[in-house]
Design a protein around this motif. Structure first.
Motif, short mmCIF file in Angstrom:
data_model
loop_
_atom_site.label_atom_id
_atom_site.label_comp_id
_atom_site.label_asym_id
_atom_site.label_seq_id
_atom_site.Cartn_x
_atom_site.Cartn_y
_atom_site.Cartn_z
N MET A 239 -35.86 -111.03 -1.95
CA MET A 239 -35.17 -112.08 -2.66
C MET A 239 -34.54 -111.54 -3.94
O MET A 239 -34.15 -112.28 -4.80
N ASN A 240 -34.46 -110.26 -4.10
CA ASN A 240 -33.90 -109.68 -5.31
C ASN A 240 -32.39 -109.73 -5.25
O ASN A 240 -31.75 -108.95 -4.57
N ASN A 241 -31.81 -110.67 -5.95
CA ASN A 241 -30.36 -110.77 -6.04
C ASN A 241 -29.90 -110.43 -7.45
O ASN A 241 -28.87 -110.89 -7.90
N ASN A 242 -30.72 -109.60 -8.15
CA ASN A 242 -30.43 -109.13 -9.50
C ASN A 242 -30.31 -110.26 -10.52
O ASN A 242 -29.61 -110.14 -11.49
N ARG A 243 -30.97 -111.38 -10.26
CA ARG A 243 -31.03 -112.48 -11.21
C ARG A 243 -32.49 -112.81 -11.43
O ARG A 243 -33.29 -112.79 -10.51
N LEU A 244 -32.82 -113.11 -12.65
CA LEU A 244 -34.20 -113.39 -13.03
C LEU A 244 -34.38 -114.90 -13.18
O LEU A 244 -33.74 -115.52 -14.02
N PHE A 245 -35.19 -115.49 -12.31
CA PHE A 245 -35.46 -116.92 -12.34
C PHE A 245 -36.96 -117.14 -12.37
O PHE A 245 -37.73 -116.33 -11.87
N ARG A 246 -37.37 -118.28 -12.92
CA ARG A 246 -38.76 -118.72 -12.79
C ARG A 246 -38.95 -119.26 -11.39
O ARG A 246 -38.13 -120.02 -10.90
N ASP A 247 -40.03 -118.86 -10.75
CA ASP A 247 -40.33 -119.34 -9.40
C ASP A 247 -41.20 -120.58 -9.52
O ASP A 247 -42.41 -120.50 -9.69
N VAL A 248 -40.58 -121.74 -9.45
CA VAL A 248 -41.31 -123.00 -9.62
C VAL A 248 -42.10 -123.38 -8.38
O VAL A 248 -42.96 -124.25 -8.43
N ASN A 249 -41.83 -122.73 -7.25
CA ASN A 249 -42.56 -123.02 -6.02
C ASN A 249 -43.87 -122.24 -5.95
O ASN A 249 -44.77 -122.64 -5.23
N ASN A 250 -43.98 -121.15 -6.68
CA ASN A 250 -45.16 -120.28 -6.63
C ASN A 250 -45.75 -120.13 -8.03
O ASN A 250 -46.20 -119.06 -8.40
N LYS A 251 -45.74 -121.18 -8.81
CA LYS A 251 -46.17 -121.08 -10.19
C LYS A 251 -47.63 -121.46 -10.35
O LYS A 251 -48.19 -122.19 -9.55
N VAL A 252 -48.24 -120.91 -11.40
CA VAL A 252 -49.57 -121.33 -11.82
C VAL A 252 -49.42 -122.11 -13.12
O VAL A 252 -49.94 -123.20 -13.25
N ILE A 253 -48.70 -121.55 -14.08
CA ILE A 253 -48.44 -122.25 -15.33
C ILE A 253 -46.96 -122.61 -15.43
O ILE A 253 -46.59 -123.76 -15.37
N GLY A 254 -46.12 -121.58 -15.58
CA GLY A 254 -44.71 -121.86 -15.76
C GLY A 254 -43.79 -121.19 -14.75
O GLY A 254 -42.60 -121.43 -14.74
N GLY A 255 -44.33 -120.32 -13.92
CA GLY A 255 -43.53 -119.62 -12.94
C GLY A 255 -42.94 -118.32 -13.42
O GLY A 255 -42.17 -117.68 -12.71
N VAL A 256 -43.31 -117.89 -14.64
CA VAL A 256 -42.75 -116.66 -15.20
C VAL A 256 -43.24 -115.44 -14.43
O VAL A 256 -42.46 -114.57 -14.05
N ALA A 257 -44.53 -115.36 -14.18
CA ALA A 257 -45.09 -114.21 -13.47
C ALA A 257 -44.53 -114.13 -12.05
O ALA A 257 -44.18 -113.05 -11.56
N ALA A 258 -44.44 -115.26 -11.38
CA ALA A 258 -43.89 -115.28 -10.02
C ALA A 258 -42.42 -114.88 -10.02
O ALA A 258 -41.96 -114.17 -9.13
N GLY A 259 -41.68 -115.32 -11.03
CA GLY A 259 -40.27 -114.94 -11.12
C GLY A 259 -40.09 -113.46 -11.39
O GLY A 259 -39.23 -112.80 -10.81
#
Length: 76
Positions: free
Chosen positions: A1-21
């Motif tokens: 899923m690497n399209n060279n854009r950094l997004f928060r992953d809200v589908n795989n989040k624990v707190i905010g999705g930063v680590a998943a993103g």
């Protein structure tokens, strides 16, 4: 899923999705990023990980669902 854009992953989040993103962007397991963030929180360093996480939570846009994700979620 690497399209060279950094997004928060809200589908795989624990707190905010930063680590998943970050894990999606770097194409590594999210557990590694989460462990590094937790270890960084407890290790006394000059750069506070808590502030980094909050800044990334604010700065990273939410990831949008692709049509493949929408179709797969509709099937389940």
């Amino acid at each position: 899923m690497n399209n060279n854009r950094l997004f928060r992953d809200v589908n795989n989040k624990v707190i905010g999705g930063v680590a998943a993103g970050l894990a999606n962007y770097l194409q590594i397991d999210v557990t590694i990023i989460r462990i590094l963030l937790v270890m960084g929180f407890f290790v006394p360093v000059h750069f506070p990980v808590f502030i980094f996480y909050i800044v990334m939570w604010i700065a990273m846009p939410k990831g949008v669902k692709t049509s493949n994700q929408i179709q797969s979620s509709a099937m389940h």
